[in-house]
Design an enzyme around this catalytic site. Structure first.
Site, PDB file in Angstrom:
ATOM      1  N   SER A 536       0.895  54.142 -46.741  1.00 55.09           N
ATOM      2  CA  SER A 536       0.803  53.691 -45.359  1.00 55.09           C
ATOM      3  C   SER A 536       2.180  53.757 -44.704  1.00 55.09           C
ATOM      4  O   SER A 536       2.752  54.836 -44.597  1.00 55.09           O
ATOM      5  CB  SER A 536       0.206  52.283 -45.303  1.00 55.09           C
ATOM      6  OG  SER A 536      -0.212  51.963 -44.004  1.00 55.09           O
ATOM      7  N   ASP A 621     -10.413  56.009 -42.472  1.00 56.25           N
ATOM      8  CA  ASP A 621      -9.248  55.133 -42.352  1.00 56.25           C
ATOM      9  C   ASP A 621      -9.074  54.685 -40.904  1.00 56.25           C
ATOM     10  O   ASP A 621      -8.976  55.504 -39.992  1.00 56.25           O
ATOM     11  CB  ASP A 621      -7.999  55.881 -42.827  1.00 56.25           C
ATOM     12  CG  ASP A 621      -6.834  54.960 -43.121  1.00 56.25           C
ATOM     13  OD1 ASP A 621      -6.763  53.876 -42.512  1.00 56.25           O
ATOM     14  OD2 ASP A 621      -5.997  55.327 -43.967  1.00 56.25           O
ATOM     15  N   HIS A 656      -8.744  53.077 -45.513  1.00 53.94           N
ATOM     16  CA  HIS A 656      -7.339  52.878 -45.851  1.00 53.94           C
ATOM     17  C   HIS A 656      -7.121  52.403 -47.283  1.00 53.94           C
ATOM     18  O   HIS A 656      -6.148  52.771 -47.932  1.00 53.94           O
ATOM     19  CB  HIS A 656      -6.732  51.859 -44.880  1.00 53.94           C
ATOM     20  CG  HIS A 656      -5.244  51.918 -44.774  1.00 53.94           C
ATOM     21  ND1 HIS A 656      -4.572  53.017 -44.294  1.00 53.94           N
ATOM     22  CD2 HIS A 656      -4.283  51.006 -45.081  1.00 53.94           C
ATOM     23  CE1 HIS A 656      -3.270  52.781 -44.301  1.00 53.94           C
ATOM     24  NE2 HIS A 656      -3.066  51.574 -44.780  1.00 53.94           N
TER      25      HIS A 656
END
Length: 684
Positions: A536, A621, A656
């Site tokens: 991320s 995501d 995610h």
């Protein structure tokens, strides 16, 4: 490992993006259409290529997965906690992917009641996760929120715990943030914007009434703010919270009068962050008002203006005040000093205070779930790089601690067979960057060891040194595992965070490079055996450092990476954008645009040699859109001058966080480890 298999070649369609008189040409902008057949076909082609390249190492991947799974106690149960007359716990059954939520009334000796078996709910879904769960005040109704896509868009369901029947009330397209009022029939929840997924509304639902008649309690108009809702531990107030990166605001509704209009605790101010806890007739406020590292204030619940606040714990330059928990006789404060978590116990009557002693040089500790106000027993969690996750009950009167549960690691695991230590790297500006390390005893510092170095460095998130049984598959193969506590996190206090964001963001990248160089200088490893990982915002870190110093790393693993910084932060339709101007900067302002452009990984890809790289993504995501890593890989393929392996692996069923199943997620880890080992020539 060099590839003779032909990698997919993405088509180019020039898209000119212009702002501040500057033009950028993005040939892969077309990849943003999630439902487009050509986009999906390209993602599938990348997945097929990845599978083909990794096919010779499938047995290694399977071996790693078996190792990882084999250390986990499949039949397991959490430590029960007491809430409103019931003991609640979570258990797992052998061969099952999902948790079973249970409770027992009054005693652990009575018959178990299953309140939610997620394995049953997940049938027929490739992804399933339960977000919020909340039990009504009379213990008879469960509200829970489920997501079946991985995009963090939930549906709320209600179950009668006395009959087992599910109510017809179903609330769709919400965040999963739920809280009961005290009347046993009113539920507060938050809803997100359909496009940006920003939580911006708090609504009130009365059980049995049409969802269409739910009352909008509050709507957040400022697009840089997000809302949440919870009930105070005292059960007296419902708190409606609004927050941005640098500012917060709380509103209050009496939990006994859920239809009352909310009143503002303290109006929002630029760069003022505060959180509140209720005790007797007072509110305790953790605030950064005139206190960079935060301080603790108190005020009467009827007069919450700043002028009425009184200081309880003052500001300290070397201690970050992170949070608190309130009990009838004690105040428990969570602090951080020199990068390590501290738990401070203070008696309300002023008769004394002390800190818990954890006895290790590097560790992770924090208060656990403590819903019971009328107890002198504090439950806390502890683990370290060598100590498995442990849950303790601590008697705040006698200072006696009881180990309730320690994560069982199956097989021949011996905590004493590993060494943990902390070293420091010196940054370009002289800052000392802590690095937490763990490795197997007897390791020789001869520059010949593989090192797996990871970091995050954003949002003030402190990357604590934690135990992982998964990691043993690397340590037992001679790896050193290292965490670089770079700026952008909050390990060393609030200034540590502020020195790694906005116009100081590049400190995060140079801190990481300095950490890698320090590990090499200390003879832990060499550039030929250095593996780096980030996810991320940590994936952004990977993208930035690989552009800056591609010569420094052998293998890069970048998970769901935020790499197309400028394009994303200029697009207010994308989730998280507007709320993060205070984290990254607002590229609509030229100074911020120029600075962000200078490190944006996608924009800074050049025709040069790059290390071997594995990039992961999730089609659904909601935090980093799948097209960011996809475009990045396509551009790297087009420009890089080396023959090192570059793989993109997209989970077509998740978001995610990857796979939702308890063990299924470890297949993804096993794949990553197999890739890393293969790149280093370790195939056993």
């Amino acid at each position: 490992m060099k590839n003779l298999i032909q990698a997919p070649v993405a088509k180019k369609e020039e898209k000119v993006l212009e702002i501040h008189g500057h033009k950028r040409v993005d040939p892969y902008y077309w990849m943003r259409e999630r439902e487009d057949k050509e986009v999906l076909a390209y993602l599938e082609a990348e997945n097929s290529y990845t599978a083909e390249v990794m096919a010779p190492f499938k047995s290694l991947e399977d071996k790693l997965f078996a190792e990882i799974k084999g250390r986990i106690q499949e039949k397991d149960m959490s430590v029960p906690y007491l809430l409103n007359g019931y003991y609640y716990y979570t258990r797992y059954e052998e061969g099952q992917e999902y948790p079973i939520y249970c409770r027992k009334k009054g005693s652990l000796e009575v018959e178990e009641q299953v309140i939610l078996n997620v394995n049953e709910k997940a049938k027929g879904h490739s992804f399933y996760t339960v977000g919020g769960m909340s039990i009504s005040s009379e213990n008879d109704i469960l509200a829970f929120a489920a997501d079946t896509k991985g995009r963090r868009i939930y549906t709320i369901y209600f179950v009668n715990l006395e009959t087992g029947e599910q109510y017809t009330d179903t609330i769709e397209n919400v965040t999963g943030d739920i809280t009961w009022a005290n009347d046993n029939k009113t539920l507060f929840y938050t809803r997100q914007d359909e496009e940006t997924l920003r939580a911006f509304q708090v609504l009130r639902h009365k059980l049995g009434e049409a969802v269409e008649e739910d009352v909008l309690v509050y709507e957040e108009k400022d697009e840089t703010f997000t809302v949440y809702v919870h009930r105070t531990k005292s059960k007296k107030f419902i708190v409606l919270g609004s927050y941005s990166t640098l500012s917060t605001e709380s509103q209050l509704i009496p939990a006994d009068q859920p239809e009352q209009e909310p009143r503002i605790f303290l109006p929002r101010e630029a760069k003022h962050e505060y959180s509140i806890a209720h005790y007797e007739n007072s509110f305790y406020i953790v605030t950064n008002w005139k206190a960079q590292n935060f301080r603790l204030m108190v005020t009467d619940e009827e007069n919450t203006a700043k002028s009425a606040w009184k200081e309880v714990i003052g500001h300290r330059e070397d201690v970050l005040l992170e949070g608190l928990d309130i009990f009838k006789n004690y105040l428990v404060v969570e602090e951080r000093k020199e990068g390590l978590a501290q738990i401070r116990i203070i008696k309300w009557d002023g008769s004394g205070e002390y800190y818990l002693d954890f006895g290790e040089p590097t560790y992770t500790a924090g208060t656990s779930l403590n819903p019971d106000f009328n107890t002198d027993i504090l439950r806390y969690q502890y683990n370290s790089l060598t100590t498995p996750a442990s849950v303790f009950d601590f008697d705040m009167n006698t200072k006696e601690k009881t180990l309730l549960k320690q994560q069982e690691v199956l097989g021949d695991f011996d905590a004493g067979a590993y060494t943990a230590e902390r070293i420091y790297a010196e940054a370009e500006d002289g800052a000392k960057i802590p690095i937490s390390l763990v490795y197997k005893n007897g390791l020789e510092k001869d520059g010949n060891n593989p090192v797996y170095l990871t970091a995050y460095g954003a949002y003030g998130y402190s990357y604590d040194p934690y135990f992982s049984s998964v990691r043993l598959s690397l340590l037992d193969r001679g790896f050193v595992f290292a965490i670089a506590h770079v700026r952008g996190g909050e390990e060393m206090g609030r200034k540590w965070y502020e020195d790694g964001k906005m116009m100081h963001k590049k400190n995060t990248f140079t801190d990481f490079i300095a950490s890698a160089e320090a590990l090499i200088a200390a003879k832990f490893t060499s550039t030929e055996k250095l593996v780096v990982n980030g996810g991320s915002a940590g994936g952004l870190l990977m993208g930035a450092v690989v552009n800056l110093r591609p010569d420094l790393f052998k293998v890069v693993v970048s998970e769901v990476p935020f790499v197309d910084v400028i394009t994303t932060m200029l697009d207010t339709s994308i989730p998280l954008t507007t709320g993060e101007y205070d984290e990254w900067g607002n590229p609509n302002e030229k100074e911020s645009y120029d600075y962000m452009l200078s490190y944006s990984p996608y924009d800074q890809v050049e025709a040069k040699s790059y290390p071997s790289m594995l990039v992961t993504s999730g089609l659904h995501d909601s935090q980093v859109q799948y097209w960011e890593p996809t475009k990045w890989v396509a551009k790297l393929r087009d420009l890089k001058t080396d023959h090192n392996t570059l793989l993109l692996k997209t989970n077509m069923d998740a978001g995610h966080g990857g796979a939702s199943g308890r063990f299924e997620r470890y297949r993804e880890v096993a794949f990553e480890f197999a890739y890393v080992l293969a790149q280093l020539g370790i195939v056993e």
